[in-house]
Design a protein around this motif. Sequence first.
Motif, PDB file in Angstrom:
ATOM      1  N   LYS A 418     -63.113 -15.598  12.273  1.00  0.00           N
ATOM      2  CA  LYS A 418     -63.901 -16.172  11.191  1.00  0.00           C
ATOM      3  C   LYS A 418     -63.624 -16.370   9.913  1.00  0.00           C
ATOM      4  N   GLY A 419     -62.400 -15.641   9.343  1.00  0.00           N
ATOM      5  CA  GLY A 419     -61.854 -15.677   8.290  1.00  0.00           C
ATOM      6  C   GLY A 419     -61.683 -14.480   7.361  1.00  0.00           C
ATOM      7  N   LYS A 420     -62.401 -13.388   8.100  1.00  0.00           N
ATOM      8  CA  LYS A 420     -62.368 -12.081   7.342  1.00  0.00           C
ATOM      9  C   LYS A 420     -60.950 -11.398   7.097  1.00  0.00           C
ATOM     10  N   ASN A 421     -60.612 -11.306   6.075  1.00  0.00           N
ATOM     11  CA  ASN A 421     -59.154 -10.934   5.816  1.00  0.00           C
ATOM     12  C   ASN A 421     -59.140  -9.338   4.950  1.00  0.00           C
ATOM     13  N   LEU A 422     -59.507  -8.314   5.855  1.00  0.00           N
ATOM     14  CA  LEU A 422     -59.565  -7.145   5.480  1.00  0.00           C
ATOM     15  C   LEU A 422     -57.914  -6.459   5.134  1.00  0.00           C
ATOM     16  N   ALA A 423     -58.115  -5.628   3.931  1.00  0.00           N
ATOM     17  CA  ALA A 423     -56.747  -5.090   3.358  1.00  0.00           C
ATOM     18  C   ALA A 423     -56.103  -4.137   4.251  1.00  0.00           C
ATOM     19  N   THR A 424     -57.169  -3.292   5.035  1.00  0.00           N
ATOM     20  CA  THR A 424     -56.471  -2.224   5.441  1.00  0.00           C
ATOM     21  C   THR A 424     -57.429  -2.142   6.908  1.00  0.00           C
ATOM     22  N   ILE A 425     -56.849  -1.636   7.969  1.00  0.00           N
ATOM     23  CA  ILE A 425     -57.799  -1.283   9.248  1.00  0.00           C
ATOM     24  C   ILE A 425     -56.865   0.030   9.497  1.00  0.00           C
ATOM     25  N   MET A 426     -57.562   1.163   9.611  1.00  0.00           N
ATOM     26  CA  MET A 426     -56.877   2.615   9.980  1.00  0.00           C
ATOM     27  C   MET A 426     -57.782   3.059  11.112  1.00  0.00           C
ATOM     28  N   HIS A 427     -57.195   3.951  12.059  1.00  0.00           N
ATOM     29  CA  HIS A 427     -58.201   4.543  12.936  1.00  0.00           C
ATOM     30  C   HIS A 427     -57.066   5.647  13.755  1.00  0.00           C
ATOM     31  N   PRO A 428     -57.836   6.629  14.550  1.00  0.00           N
ATOM     32  CA  PRO A 428     -56.937   7.546  15.013  1.00  0.00           C
ATOM     33  C   PRO A 428     -55.744   6.923  15.779  1.00  0.00           C
ATOM     34  N   GLY A 429     -54.591   7.704  15.962  1.00  0.00           N
ATOM     35  CA  GLY A 429     -53.358   7.300  16.509  1.00  0.00           C
ATOM     36  C   GLY A 429     -53.375   7.479  18.157  1.00  0.00           C
ATOM     37  N   SER A 430     -52.227   7.570  18.559  1.00  0.00           N
ATOM     38  CA  SER A 430     -52.088   7.716  20.184  1.00  0.00           C
ATOM     39  C   SER A 430     -52.629   8.837  20.710  1.00  0.00           C
ATOM     40  N   PHE A 431     -53.157   9.995  19.985  1.00  0.00           N
ATOM     41  CA  PHE A 431     -53.863  11.120  20.750  1.00  0.00           C
ATOM     42  C   PHE A 431     -55.296  10.936  20.675  1.00  0.00           C
ATOM     43  N   SER A 432     -55.940   9.601  20.003  1.00  0.00           N
ATOM     44  CA  SER A 432     -57.193   9.653  20.123  1.00  0.00           C
ATOM     45  C   SER A 432     -58.049  10.594  19.540  1.00  0.00           C
ATOM     46  N   LEU A 433     -57.630  11.369  18.558  1.00  0.00           N
ATOM     47  CA  LEU A 433     -57.891  12.705  18.152  1.00  0.00           C
ATOM     48  C   LEU A 433     -59.293  12.244  17.216  1.00  0.00           C
ATOM     49  N   LEU A 434     -60.309  13.036  17.534  1.00  0.00           N
ATOM     50  CA  LEU A 434     -61.578  12.476  16.770  1.00  0.00           C
ATOM     51  C   LEU A 434     -61.749  13.343  15.667  1.00  0.00           C
ATOM     52  N   GLY A 435     -62.438  12.880  14.613  1.00  0.00           N
ATOM     53  CA  GLY A 435     -62.691  13.867  13.334  1.00  0.00           C
ATOM     54  C   GLY A 435     -61.955  13.341  12.112  1.00  0.00           C
ATOM     55  N   LEU A 436     -60.969  12.575  12.326  1.00  0.00           N
ATOM     56  CA  LEU A 436     -60.158  12.209  11.298  1.00  0.00           C
ATOM     57  C   LEU A 436     -60.553  11.049  10.403  1.00  0.00           C
ATOM     58  N   GLY A 437     -61.743  10.459  10.696  1.00  0.00           N
ATOM     59  CA  GLY A 437     -61.971   9.121   9.862  1.00  0.00           C
ATOM     60  C   GLY A 437     -62.593   9.489   8.384  1.00  0.00           C
ATOM     61  N   VAL A 438     -63.206  10.428   8.066  1.00  0.00           N
ATOM     62  CA  VAL A 438     -63.670  10.777   7.078  1.00  0.00           C
ATOM     63  C   VAL A 438     -62.233  10.906   5.861  1.00  0.00           C
ATOM     64  N   SER A 439     -61.441  11.871   6.698  1.00  0.00           N
ATOM     65  CA  SER A 439     -60.009  11.971   5.674  1.00  0.00           C
ATOM     66  C   SER A 439     -59.209  10.756   5.481  1.00  0.00           C
ATOM     67  N   PHE A 440     -59.115   9.880   6.510  1.00  0.00           N
ATOM     68  CA  PHE A 440     -58.314   8.545   6.246  1.00  0.00           C
ATOM     69  C   PHE A 440     -59.222   7.763   5.274  1.00  0.00           C
ATOM     70  N   ALA A 441     -60.354   7.579   5.318  1.00  0.00           N
ATOM     71  CA  ALA A 441     -61.239   7.133   4.249  1.00  0.00           C
ATOM     72  C   ALA A 441     -61.145   7.536   2.847  1.00  0.00           C
ATOM     73  N   VAL A 442     -61.185   8.605   2.736  1.00  0.00           N
ATOM     74  CA  VAL A 442     -60.950   9.485   1.464  1.00  0.00           C
ATOM     75  C   VAL A 442     -59.604   9.078   0.748  1.00  0.00           C
ATOM     76  N   SER A 443     -58.782   9.055   1.927  1.00  0.00           N
ATOM     77  CA  SER A 443     -57.182   8.878   1.443  1.00  0.00           C
ATOM     78  C   SER A 443     -57.117   7.459   1.130  1.00  0.00           C
ATOM     79  N   LEU A 444     -57.772   6.678   1.593  1.00  0.00           N
ATOM     80  CA  LEU A 444     -57.826   5.039   1.133  1.00  0.00           C
ATOM     81  C   LEU A 444     -58.387   4.866  -0.047  1.00  0.00           C
ATOM     82  N   LYS A 445     -59.568   5.607  -0.329  1.00  0.00           N
ATOM     83  CA  LYS A 445     -60.058   5.695  -1.726  1.00  0.00           C
ATOM     84  C   LYS A 445     -59.466   6.029  -2.862  1.00  0.00           C
ATOM     85  N   ARG A 446     -58.635   7.390  -2.463  1.00  0.00           N
ATOM     86  CA  ARG A 446     -57.822   7.966  -3.665  1.00  0.00           C
ATOM     87  C   ARG A 446     -56.688   6.969  -3.820  1.00  0.00           C
ATOM     88  N   ILE A 447     -56.182   6.340  -2.858  1.00  0.00           N
ATOM     89  CA  ILE A 447     -55.067   5.161  -3.399  1.00  0.00           C
ATOM     90  C   ILE A 447     -55.637   3.892  -3.922  1.00  0.00           C
TER      91      ILE A 447
END
Length: 576
Positions: A418-447
């Motif tokens: 529909k035309g939404k062009n987000l700058a970044t999409i992040m998520h867990p990697g190949s091990f599907s490790l839960l619980g890293l979402g907040v850390s990644f979001a904070v990393s994005l906000k720091r940068i």
Amino acid sequence: MVRGGHILAKAIHDKNIKHVFTLAGGFCNPALEGLKNCQIPVVNCPHEQIAGHLADGHTRITRDPTVCLVGPEGFSNALPAMMEAWGERSPVIFITGSSTFKRKGAGGFKEIDDVAMAAPITKYSFSVTDGTRIREFVDRAYKIAVSGYPGPVHLSIPVDIMFSSYPDNIAEIERPFQQSLVSIPRAWPDPEAVTKIIEVISKSKRPILIAGHGVWWSKSEKKLATCAKEMGIPIFNIPYHQKLLRQNHKEMMGLADIHQYHPSKWALSNCDCVIMVGARLDNQMNFGNPPLFPKTLELICVNGSDEEIQMNRAADHLLLSHPGAFFDELSKFKNSLNANFESNWLNKHLELREHWVEETLRDLERKTSETSWNGTEVHPLQLAIDVIESMESGNHLVFDGGNTHFWSEIAANVVAQKGKNLATIMHPGSFSLLGLGVSFAVSLKRIHPKDTVVLISGDGAFLSGGLSIELAFQEQLPIVVIVDNNGGLDCISQQQERMFQSGSHFATDFRDIPFHEMFKGLGGYGELVTERSEIKSAVERAINSNRTACINVKTRGQISPIVAATSDKRDKSSIE
């Protein structure tokens, strides 16, 4: 004379590393003093695993190595983050303050064999044996981390070496005299070998390009986009790995995953040549085998390191080449190659993509209109779609969880149409490790401190690493957390209900947790949502609050297509 910790900090400074993440411990104090003197910012985290995830997140976004510094007992806490970085090949430098070297093997204070524990999930794990060699070990570790197929490394520095004193210039009497950053060696394609690959592609009528994280780490995504656009080749992204292109590239179809993006099945069944660049023929790609890759097609694998090439032995054709160099060579032949491709090949993919989006939305409407659904209940796919539609182009999105991850993956692709062009999409990697979402979001906000960062997290994922939200408050980095709250480990319970003879689930339920009230108590914004009609306005209020916020959404658990497929396979005693 300076302490070993100061030499360590100076070595880190020589590599232009600008960020260190830690949970401060006594073993690391000399290094922390050195980092302070070198004016290298240090982020103190509430847990060593969080320090590792923040270092990993920062490295994935910037593609510049960072350091995670922890003590011996903290090392064991950081192992999950090390494993996650290993799965995504993120060049994080993990440094451990360890027990005394002088009494090694005698049961020293907090003595563990950290080198052996880290070895299977790092490219390099070693203990510093002499304080005069600290800079040598850091130089070696850094170069191994960023060269070839990148990945995390681990250095163990005994406490007696960390605290002992040495001449400040002790490491400058041997080569390399200058230990500042140097160019990373890159594999350039053998002219004869690349000519043979071009010949294979030139015979193709219907090629597709599957790109993996080797493209990301080599910073070749722009060349990928240019090459695909010039020749009209559909691009697919390896599941789980870094999103290589933003959604405004029309050649970018979605995941090479027949469950999360159904048209990829048609693509693999109807193409005659697959060009995989910077990716591995692992379980995500069915090891290069049918039925995912039919015998009738030509499978080409281009990788920038010998290690990757060895993993891709099943390919029909292999090329050792830096991804960017390969795309440059491919572009040289764009006119002759393009002339051979079917003229409507790309348009057919675009039509199938549009049809898939329409069909997905129809299925969602049909599902939520059934009499078994209460009109106010929220489907996790609908939640993710509404959240992403509430965001603006240029915002950053993270998702974390089991089914939450997979539904959000589908939603991001649907909304992109529909035309939404987000700058970044992040998520867990190949091990599907839960619980890293907040850390990644904070990393994005720091940068990107001025940008909006939104995390869609399952309730189980948030419980795994959600206390790291304190860092967002501490560092004054407001993020918005949307909790997909279905009251349990839905990804597991859905599988159990399909597998157990009783049709029930077991040991996967949570109590009714008021996540939004937790954020309020910490000084943030919180809101409970129980009806779908409330989602978009609640998200907008959270974003406009300019505080770290939580929208706690009561959802109804729904098994995602990929989990359904996985549970079917497991029922047959095989997950691959």
